[in-house]
Write a protein that holds these residues in place. Structure first.
Motif, PDB file in Angstrom:
ATOM      1  N   GLY A 352       0.787  -1.225   0.000  1.00 39.80           N
ATOM      2  CA  GLY A 352       0.000   0.000   0.000  1.00 39.80           C
ATOM      3  C   GLY A 352       0.820   1.276   0.000  1.00 39.80           C
ATOM      4  O   GLY A 352       2.015   1.286  -0.335  1.00 39.80           O
ATOM      5  N   ILE A 353       0.168   2.343   0.432  1.00 33.48           N
ATOM      6  CA  ILE A 353       0.773   3.677   0.337  1.00 33.48           C
ATOM      7  C   ILE A 353       1.788   3.928   1.449  1.00 33.48           C
ATOM      8  O   ILE A 353       2.569   4.869   1.379  1.00 33.48           O
ATOM      9  N   GLY A 354       1.802   3.095   2.495  1.00 30.47           N
ATOM     10  CA  GLY A 354       2.785   3.234   3.559  1.00 30.47           C
ATOM     11  C   GLY A 354       2.414   4.307   4.575  1.00 30.47           C
ATOM     12  O   GLY A 354       1.445   5.069   4.403  1.00 30.47           O
ATOM     13  N   ILE A 355       3.196   4.371   5.623  1.00 32.51           N
ATOM     14  CA  ILE A 355       2.962   5.302   6.728  1.00 32.51           C
ATOM     15  C   ILE A 355       4.220   6.140   6.923  1.00 32.51           C
ATOM     16  O   ILE A 355       5.319   5.589   7.036  1.00 32.51           O
ATOM     17  N   PRO A 356       4.110   7.459   6.977  1.00 32.39           N
ATOM     18  CA  PRO A 356       5.303   8.297   7.203  1.00 32.39           C
ATOM     19  C   PRO A 356       5.958   7.977   8.545  1.00 32.39           C
ATOM     20  O   PRO A 356       5.290   7.601   9.513  1.00 32.39           O
ATOM     21  N   VAL A 401       4.975  -2.500  14.006  1.00 34.87           N
ATOM     22  CA  VAL A 401       4.752  -2.099  12.618  1.00 34.87           C
ATOM     23  C   VAL A 401       6.037  -1.528  12.055  1.00 34.87           C
ATOM     24  O   VAL A 401       6.815  -0.883  12.757  1.00 34.87           O
ATOM     25  N   SER A 402       6.264  -1.808  10.785  1.00 38.76           N
ATOM     26  CA  SER A 402       7.321  -1.162  10.013  1.00 38.76           C
ATOM     27  C   SER A 402       6.717  -0.779   8.671  1.00 38.76           C
ATOM     28  O   SER A 402       5.873  -1.501   8.131  1.00 38.76           O
ATOM     29  N   SER A 409       3.397  -1.576   4.130  1.00 35.66           N
ATOM     30  CA  SER A 409       3.570  -1.688   5.575  1.00 35.66           C
ATOM     31  C   SER A 409       3.562  -3.150   5.987  1.00 35.66           C
ATOM     32  O   SER A 409       3.036  -4.014   5.279  1.00 35.66           O
ATOM     33  N   LEU A 410       4.160  -3.406   7.153  1.00 34.38           N
ATOM     34  CA  LEU A 410       4.170  -4.760   7.727  1.00 34.38           C
ATOM     35  C   LEU A 410       3.763  -4.655   9.188  1.00 34.38           C
ATOM     36  O   LEU A 410       4.473  -4.063  10.002  1.00 34.38           O
ATOM     37  N   PHE A 411       2.608  -5.220   9.517  1.00 29.97           N
ATOM     38  CA  PHE A 411       2.160  -5.324  10.897  1.00 29.97           C
ATOM     39  C   PHE A 411       2.444  -6.747  11.368  1.00 29.97           C
ATOM     40  O   PHE A 411       2.146  -7.721  10.667  1.00 29.97           O
ATOM     41  N   GLN A 412       3.021  -6.859  12.562  1.00 32.30           N
ATOM     42  CA  GLN A 412       3.440  -8.177  13.073  1.00 32.30           C
ATOM     43  C   GLN A 412       2.935  -8.386  14.488  1.00 32.30           C
ATOM     44  O   GLN A 412       3.196  -7.575  15.378  1.00 32.30           O
ATOM     45  N   ILE A 413       2.214  -9.486  14.683  1.00 34.12           N
ATOM     46  CA  ILE A 413       1.723  -9.895  15.995  1.00 34.12           C
ATOM     47  C   ILE A 413       2.624 -11.013  16.508  1.00 34.12           C
ATOM     48  O   ILE A 413       2.800 -12.030  15.834  1.00 34.12           O
ATOM     49  N   GLU A 414       3.181 -10.828  17.702  1.00 30.42           N
ATOM     50  CA  GLU A 414       4.008 -11.861  18.331  1.00 30.42           C
ATOM     51  C   GLU A 414       3.280 -12.382  19.562  1.00 30.42           C
ATOM     52  O   GLU A 414       2.950 -11.622  20.470  1.00 30.42           O
TER      53      GLU A 414
END
Length: 434
Positions: A352-356, A401-402, A409-414
């Motif tokens: 997607g468009i990403g997050i600043p 998130v990165s 973007s990459l959201f990661q649940i650990e």
């Protein structure tokens, strides 16, 4: 949450006060050791001065003559029973042994230092080497030693007292810290409970009038459009606004009710493979991803964790919905499940468009929007990510998130892993084992 804060307060209080206590105990022990050593040195020096005062020095036939017969211990007098002197030695000005009492020493003086601790067995000794001067010239060295038994005994008793009292004091400090932490957290907890109650009550009360507004608007929309197109358009706006407000109130009510740890009765074993399959197949996800490529990547083994399946499904749905909304048509969204030694990772990645970068630290804050106009057009309330984070943390996990603007973007649940089951197929029967 409050118990964790209370534990942290008690921990830091105990750590700080315990550090002060240990430093204070160390200073006391050091000062007592110094005082004991000074007492021994004063006694040793006093004995050495008495012995040195009885040395008879003179010249006979042009040669110097030193008479030690009147010197206590070294002379003709037997040492008193309470002298405590272990040995006494007399060395010439050149360092040669002339006379001694006690153990046989070396023929040459070994140390010129005034005071010295001899770490011998079975007891330590304090030794004094005293230069004896006559008319400004050193005529010899008097060396005596006494045991440090009393000093060692005093320090040993002090150390035993400290070993017993310091842990007990630390225990009392920890209890006091726990009690004071409870007192400190009580007003905060009361204020938080009141806020949660107000949010819950307000959200609950708002749902009834919103439902009334929405139902009346939807009834109005049932009339033919030709009968009043402007009126029909206004009713559509009212219905959309009411739906948006209803979602907002529902989210607020969820945040108010689900704060803190999970209810023990709601925790069960969750097959994450099946949960992710069900989540990605829901109509809400398929609807928002109809112009995207949606991929699900699962491991061969079945992964099982402990938690609330409905809440976890909502958290993943929120993250997937968010990823799909901000990914341009023909883009790609991945939902992945990865297993590691003691935890599992659920990744939601998009193109997607990403997050600043400036917005990344705040995206999990309630009502925070990266772009107000764009978010409202997408129908977001600014609570979806906050809800996802709250659910993940309630399960003892972490949500990170990165992102890179323009690339995705990459959201990661650990989450902690409960069990990993490997599966194979024996004919038409699935064979699974942990």
């Amino acid at each position: 949450m409050f118990n964790r804060s209370r534990r942290n307060l008690a921990h830091w209080f105990t750590l700080s006060m315990g550090t002060i206590l240990l430093i204070f105990a160390g200073i006391i022990y050091y000062q007592r050791a110094v005082n004991s050593l000074e007492e021994s040195d004063r006694l040793l020096y006093k004995k050495a001065r008495v012995m040195a005062a009885n040395i008879d020095y003179g010249l006979r036939q042009g040669k110097e003559h030193i008479d030690l017969s009147n010197v206590p211990i070294l002379g003709n007098y037997s040492p008193p029973s309470d002298s405590e002197v272990v040995y006494a030695r007399w060395y010439s000005a050149t360092g040669q042994l002339q006379q001694f009492y006690g153990a046989q020493p070396s023929d040459q003086i070994q140390a010129i230092a005034a005071f010295q601790t001899i770490k011998s067995s079975p007891e330590w000794l304090r030794q004094l080497t005293l230069p004896v001067d006559y008319n400004g010239r050193t005529i010899g060295y008097l060396q005596i030693a006494i045991p440090l038994t009393d000093a060692q005994k005093t320090l040993r008793e002090l150390l035993i007292v400290m070993v017993v009292t310091v842990p007990l004091t630390l225990g009392v400090i920890s209890l006091v810290g726990w009690f004071l932490g409870g007192l400190a957290m009580q007003p905060i907890q009361n204020a938080y409970v009141q806020m949660q109650r107000f949010t819950s009550d307000a959200s609950h009360e708002l749902r009834a009038p919103l439902a009334t507004i929405l139902s009346n608007a939807q009834v109005g929309l049932l009339s033919p459009v030709d009968a009043g197109k402007p009126k029909h358009s206004r009713l559509e706006k009212i219905a959309e606004t009411a739906k948006s407000m209803n979602r907002l109130v529902t989210d607020l009510l969820f945040l108010a009710r689900q704060a803190g740890q999970l209810d023990a009765k709601s925790i069960q074993s969750i097959h994450l493979n099946d949960l992710l399959k069900d989540t990605i197949a829901t109509s809400s996800i398929q609807g928002v991803a109809q112009h995207l490529s949606l991929h699900l990547e699962l491991p061969e083994e079945r992964v099982i964790i402990k938690g609330n399946s409905d809440l976890l499904k909502q958290a993943i749905t929120n993250l997937l919905t968010n990823a799909c909304k901000y990914t341009l048509p023909e883009g790609t969204v991945w939902l992945r499940l990865l297993t590691q030694s003691h935890h599992i990772l659920i990744q939601i990645k998009d193109t997607g468009i990403g997050i600043p970068d400036v917005d990344l630290p705040h995206i999990f804050d309630r009502f925070y929007r990266v772009d107000e106009v764009r978010t409202r057009k997408k129908g977001g309330s600014g609570l979806g990510l906050a809800i996802a984070q709250q659910i993940v943390e309630a399960h003892g996990g972490h949500l990170t998130v990165s992102s890179e603007v323009g690339k995705g973007s990459l959201f990661q649940i650990e989450l902690p892993l409960s069990e990993k089951i490997s599966c194979g197929y024996n004919g038409d029967i699935e064979d699974c084992h942990s």
